[in-house]
Design an enzyme around this catalytic site. Sequence first.
Site, mmCIF file in Angstrom:
data_model
loop_
_atom_site.group_PDB
_atom_site.id
_atom_site.type_symbol
_atom_site.label_atom_id
_atom_site.label_comp_id
_atom_site.label_asym_id
_atom_site.label_seq_id
_atom_site.Cartn_x
_atom_site.Cartn_y
_atom_site.Cartn_z
ATOM 1 N N ALA A 14 0.801 -1.236 0.000
ATOM 2 C CA ALA A 14 0.000 0.000 0.000
ATOM 3 C C ALA A 14 0.828 1.276 0.000
ATOM 4 O O ALA A 14 0.291 2.362 0.184
ATOM 5 C CB ALA A 14 -0.954 -0.020 1.193
ATOM 6 N N ARG A 16 2.234 2.446 -2.612
ATOM 7 C CA ARG A 16 2.013 3.147 -3.887
ATOM 8 C C ARG A 16 1.003 2.404 -4.738
ATOM 9 O O ARG A 16 0.496 1.346 -4.341
ATOM 10 C CB ARG A 16 3.336 3.332 -4.642
ATOM 11 C CG ARG A 16 4.099 2.045 -4.875
ATOM 12 C CD ARG A 16 5.534 2.391 -5.280
ATOM 13 N NE ARG A 16 6.387 1.217 -5.355
ATOM 14 C CZ ARG A 16 6.614 0.519 -6.461
ATOM 15 N NH1 ARG A 16 6.017 0.852 -7.587
ATOM 16 N NH2 ARG A 16 7.421 -0.507 -6.447
ATOM 17 N N ASP A 63 7.606 -7.964 4.832
ATOM 18 C CA ASP A 63 7.694 -8.746 3.603
ATOM 19 C C ASP A 63 6.621 -9.831 3.703
ATOM 20 O O ASP A 63 6.717 -10.731 4.549
ATOM 21 C CB ASP A 63 9.096 -9.366 3.499
ATOM 22 C CG ASP A 63 9.253 -10.263 2.272
ATOM 23 O OD1 ASP A 63 8.233 -10.583 1.621
ATOM 24 O OD2 ASP A 63 10.399 -10.658 1.991
ATOM 25 N N TYR A 154 3.783 -15.044 -13.533
ATOM 26 C CA TYR A 154 2.745 -14.111 -13.054
ATOM 27 C C TYR A 154 1.346 -14.628 -13.391
ATOM 28 O O TYR A 154 0.429 -14.555 -12.553
ATOM 29 C CB TYR A 154 3.001 -12.756 -13.704
ATOM 30 C CG TYR A 154 2.130 -11.611 -13.254
ATOM 31 C CD1 TYR A 154 2.353 -10.981 -12.023
ATOM 32 C CD2 TYR A 154 1.114 -11.119 -14.063
ATOM 33 C CE1 TYR A 154 1.576 -9.905 -11.621
ATOM 34 C CE2 TYR A 154 0.329 -10.044 -13.675
ATOM 35 C CZ TYR A 154 0.565 -9.437 -12.446
ATOM 36 O OH TYR A 154 -0.209 -8.366 -12.055
ATOM 37 N N LYS A 158 -1.444 -15.433 -10.674
ATOM 38 C CA LYS A 158 -2.712 -14.691 -10.656
ATOM 39 C C LYS A 158 -3.908 -15.618 -10.893
ATOM 40 O O LYS A 158 -5.004 -15.352 -10.392
ATOM 41 C CB LYS A 158 -2.673 -13.547 -11.667
ATOM 42 C CG LYS A 158 -1.718 -12.419 -11.264
ATOM 43 C CD LYS A 158 -1.977 -11.929 -9.857
ATOM 44 C CE LYS A 158 -1.431 -10.534 -9.588
ATOM 45 N NZ LYS A 158 -1.609 -10.131 -8.167
#
Length: 253
Positions: A14, A16, A63, A154, A158
């Site tokens: 959070a 950015r 982390d 990725y 996802k």
Amino acid sequence: MSTTEQRVAVVTGAARGIGAATAVRLAEEGRAVAVLDLDEAACADTVAKIAAAGGKALAVGCDVSDSAQVEAAVARVAAGLGAPVILVNNAGVLRDNLLFKMSDDDWDTVMNVHLRGAFLMSRACQKHMVDAGFGRIVNLSSSSALGNRGQANYAAAKAGMQGFTKTLAKELGKFGVTANSVAPGFIATDMTAATAARVGMGFEDFKAAAASQIPVQRVGEPADIANAVAFFTGEQAGFVSGQVLYVAGGPLN
Ligand code: NAP
């Protein structure tokens, strides 16, 4: 809990981008918000934005792929703000490469931040949700879950987020906890700016090219995703669970 008690939300990644917009939006919804990111100092801007608008926020360095750090961070949130009953698993990284060039580390890093991170954070927060008889979990997926060149790691992560979400919905529903997934299309953030740089394009040209392929003819902004998260985490969304909402300016093929 009394109806006047403020619910506590944790938004990962959070500092950015989408996470920052989501943290600000959830604070506008009246939530106290733990702004969690790798670097605690980097959370200061988001926390200041929330405080300036009269909201309550706490910066937490963590982390999400590290079990001990996650346990400590969630305990800190519970002590500092109250029991976290809203969780947005947003922290993310890219390590794009065509399969033949993808390293073990490219694969593991992406799996660890997205999947292991969402698992560790959800496991640590669920006990607070079960105790409260209320919980909202939102996991960030992506249009890349449908497959995307250069993103074997990725896309797998996802797509995995979607299966993870549906399983949490089934396991935790009886405790008043919902789990849903928001799958963004192209959103203008540092992440997409980095992709533009990687393929050797200016960000404005990159965004214009993307917009031309999107039915609403623009790229998304972080607030577009924050709006969807606000809906799923709302008090009145208790019968909406196990869903995947693509927020991409149009349908995906
Ligand atoms: P971003 O601007 O790169 O922000 C991601 C944030 O996550 C950064 O602040 C980053 O910290 C943090 N982070 C990375 N690894 C972490 C870890 N191990 N623990 C805690 N925080 C960590 O990305 P974004 O575009 O806002 O994306 C947010 C989420 O939406 C991601 O899950 C992404 O995959 C997903 N998404 C984005 C788009 C898009 O078009 N932007 C599309 C679909 C899905 P550092 O800065 O220190 O690395």
